[in-house]
Motif scaffolding. Structure first.
Motif, short mmCIF file in Angstrom:
data_model
loop_
_atom_site.label_atom_id
_atom_site.label_comp_id
_atom_site.label_asym_id
_atom_site.label_seq_id
_atom_site.Cartn_x
_atom_site.Cartn_y
_atom_site.Cartn_z
N ILE A 52 77.99 -15.27 0.18
CA ILE A 52 76.84 -15.10 0.08
C ILE A 52 76.40 -15.11 -1.14
CG2 ILE A 52 74.40 -14.85 1.05
CD1 ILE A 52 75.41 -12.28 3.00
N PHE A 53 75.40 -15.72 -1.33
CA PHE A 53 75.05 -16.55 -3.04
C PHE A 53 73.82 -16.21 -2.91
CE2 PHE A 53 76.89 -20.34 -2.07
CZ PHE A 53 76.15 -21.46 -2.30
N ASN A 54 72.93 -17.06 -4.87
CA ASN A 54 71.42 -17.82 -4.39
C ASN A 54 71.64 -18.05 -4.71
OD1 ASN A 54 68.74 -17.76 -5.15
ND2 ASN A 54 69.18 -15.97 -5.58
N PRO A 55 71.37 -19.54 -3.69
CA PRO A 55 71.44 -21.12 -4.64
C PRO A 55 70.27 -21.16 -5.57
CG PRO A 55 70.57 -21.04 -2.26
CD PRO A 55 70.60 -19.52 -3.13
N SER A 56 70.12 -20.55 -6.33
CA SER A 56 69.34 -20.30 -7.93
C SER A 56 69.84 -20.27 -8.62
CB SER A 56 67.96 -19.56 -7.06
OG SER A 56 67.85 -18.37 -7.60
N GLU A 57 71.48 -19.21 -8.43
CA GLU A 57 71.64 -18.75 -9.20
C GLU A 57 73.15 -19.23 -8.90
OE1 GLU A 57 70.43 -14.33 -9.20
OE2 GLU A 57 72.02 -14.50 -8.18
N ASP A 58 73.74 -19.91 -8.28
CA ASP A 58 75.42 -20.30 -8.00
C ASP A 58 75.39 -20.91 -6.92
OD1 ASP A 58 76.99 -18.63 -8.68
OD2 ASP A 58 76.31 -16.96 -7.98
N LYS A 59 76.43 -21.76 -6.98
CA LYS A 59 76.45 -23.39 -5.95
C LYS A 59 77.93 -23.10 -5.35
CE LYS A 59 72.75 -25.41 -7.54
NZ LYS A 59 71.93 -25.37 -6.47
N GLN A 60 77.66 -23.73 -4.41
CA GLN A 60 79.32 -23.37 -3.35
C GLN A 60 80.75 -24.08 -4.35
OE1 GLN A 60 79.02 -26.17 0.44
NE2 GLN A 60 81.75 -25.55 1.16
N THR A 61 80.27 -25.01 -4.85
CA THR A 61 81.30 -25.42 -5.50
C THR A 61 81.82 -25.04 -6.97
OG1 THR A 61 79.93 -26.86 -7.27
CG2 THR A 61 80.85 -28.23 -5.06
N ASP A 62 80.63 -23.26 -7.25
CA ASP A 62 81.17 -22.61 -8.51
C ASP A 62 82.32 -22.53 -8.31
OD1 ASP A 62 80.15 -20.38 -10.62
OD2 ASP A 62 81.59 -19.33 -8.99
N GLN A 63 83.25 -22.47 -9.73
CA GLN A 63 85.05 -22.20 -9.56
C GLN A 63 85.04 -20.57 -9.58
OE1 GLN A 63 87.08 -22.77 -13.39
NE2 GLN A 63 88.64 -22.49 -12.68
N ASP A 64 84.26 -19.54 -9.42
CA ASP A 64 84.79 -18.47 -9.24
C ASP A 64 84.68 -18.08 -7.97
OD1 ASP A 64 85.48 -17.76 -11.74
OD2 ASP A 64 83.23 -17.33 -12.55
N LEU A 65 83.44 -18.50 -7.12
CA LEU A 65 82.94 -18.79 -5.86
C LEU A 65 84.18 -19.07 -4.87
CD1 LEU A 65 79.41 -19.21 -5.50
CD2 LEU A 65 80.55 -16.47 -5.37
N GLN A 66 85.11 -20.10 -5.15
CA GLN A 66 85.67 -21.09 -4.34
C GLN A 66 87.31 -19.82 -4.82
OE1 GLN A 66 85.96 -22.99 -2.44
NE2 GLN A 66 84.04 -23.82 -2.74
N ARG A 67 87.29 -19.37 -6.02
CA ARG A 67 88.72 -18.50 -6.22
C ARG A 67 88.44 -17.45 -4.79
NH1 ARG A 67 92.24 -16.48 -8.14
NH2 ARG A 67 93.14 -14.20 -9.46
N ALA A 68 87.22 -16.79 -4.95
CA ALA A 68 86.86 -15.48 -3.67
C ALA A 68 86.74 -15.65 -2.54
CB ALA A 68 85.38 -15.21 -3.96
N ARG A 69 86.95 -17.21 -1.97
CA ARG A 69 87.47 -17.78 -1.21
C ARG A 69 88.96 -18.04 -0.88
NH1 ARG A 69 87.63 -22.65 2.42
NH2 ARG A 69 87.31 -21.78 4.19
N ALA A 70 89.66 -18.30 -1.32
CA ALA A 70 90.80 -18.67 -1.42
C ALA A 70 91.51 -17.21 -1.52
CB ALA A 70 90.75 -19.52 -2.90
N LEU A 71 90.89 -16.20 -2.86
CA LEU A 71 91.52 -14.39 -2.09
C LEU A 71 91.88 -13.91 -0.97
CD1 LEU A 71 91.13 -13.38 -5.55
CD2 LEU A 71 93.16 -14.13 -5.05
N LEU A 72 90.36 -14.20 -0.20
CA LEU A 72 90.10 -13.30 1.08
C LEU A 72 90.39 -13.92 2.23
CD1 LEU A 72 85.99 -12.38 0.53
CD2 LEU A 72 87.85 -10.82 0.58
N LEU A 73 91.07 -15.70 2.02
CA LEU A 73 91.99 -16.13 2.63
C LEU A 73 93.10 -15.49 2.88
CD1 LEU A 73 90.81 -19.69 2.66
CD2 LEU A 73 90.43 -18.44 4.65
N THR A 74 93.89 -15.19 2.07
CA THR A 74 95.30 -14.82 2.64
C THR A 74 94.76 -12.78 3.24
OG1 THR A 74 94.54 -13.31 -0.21
CG2 THR A 74 95.53 -15.39 -0.23
N ILE A 75 93.50 -12.90 3.49
CA ILE A 75 93.26 -11.35 4.05
C ILE A 75 93.04 -11.46 5.73
CG2 ILE A 75 92.60 -9.45 4.16
CD1 ILE A 75 92.05 -9.01 1.40
N LYS A 76 92.07 -12.56 5.24
CA LYS A 76 91.06 -12.48 6.74
C LYS A 76 91.95 -15.02 6.63
CE LYS A 76 89.99 -9.06 7.80
NZ LYS A 76 90.37 -8.68 9.65
#
Length: 207
Positions: free
Chosen positions: A112-136
């Motif tokens: 989850i993120f605040n749209p006024s602070e971040d975007k789905q395309t944010d590189q760090d958030l994309q990396r967070a998802r990629a890392l978590l996908l190795t677990i779940k």
């Protein structure tokens, strides 16, 4: 037997040769080569005599049974059969406290993120998802607020159906639990530190 006599011309030539050899140019070269020789001998002596006292840098390190190898400024490790590259070694992230934070990820997890602070395309958030996908196997994005959320779902931390990791900008790095969300508050320039610390925690490498 008669001693060999040298003529005055020969004596003067020898004297002139000696003077030529010890002219300013040759003396400068002798001094330079002498200094270089001293430096080389000093370096060789230090490499042998100082070896036991000065720890040599290493590009390989073990942490809680995991081997980390440094390559081109990154740390790589085989975790769960997958080779994963990190910007930070676990030891560099021990200042971020996850103690007493018991939050288990469910099969379906939202970032989850605040749209006024971040975007789905944010590189760090994309990396967070990629890392978590190795677990779940199921990791999705969601918004904390509707405005500017585009077509992503609005996720409430009060729901108990899924796990949710809420990223918030803050003045300091902090990890906490609010309702059913794991909240990661981060300094803007240190978001990736929180992300990698989160992964190390959920992968069982760090507490």
């Amino acid at each position: 037997m008669k001693k060999k006599k040298y003529s005055k011309n020969i004596m003067s030539e020898e004297k002139e040769n000696k003077q030529n050899f010890f002219n300013k140019k040759n003396l400068s070269m002798i001094v330079v080569f002498g200094i270089l020789g001293i430096m080389i001998l000093s370096a060789v002596s230090f490499s042998f005599l100082g070896k036991e006292n000065v720890p040599s840098p290493t590009d390989e390190d073990n942490y809680n049974g995991y081997k980390f190898i440094q390559n081109n400024g990154y740390w790589a490790s085989n975790i769960g059969g997958q080779n994963i590259q990190f910007q930070y070694h676990p030891r560099d992230l021990e200042d971020i406290n996850f103690n007493n934070i018991n939050y288990a990820l469910k099969d379906k997890t939202y970032i989850i993120f605040n749209p006024s602070e971040d975007k789905q395309t944010d590189q760090d958030l994309q990396r967070a998802r990629a890392l978590l996908l190795t677990i779940k196997p199921q990791v999705y994005f969601g918004c904390s607020e509707e405005e500017g959320c585009d077509d992503l779902p609005l996720i409430d931390c009060k729901t108990e159906k899924n796990s949710a990791i809420y990223f918030k900008q803050a003045d300091e790095n902090k990890v906490s639990i609010q309702d059913n969300c794991l909240v990661l508050e981060y300094k803007k320039v240190e978001k990736n530190r929180l992300i990698e610390r989160l992964y190390y925690n959920k992968a069982g490498i760090m507490r």
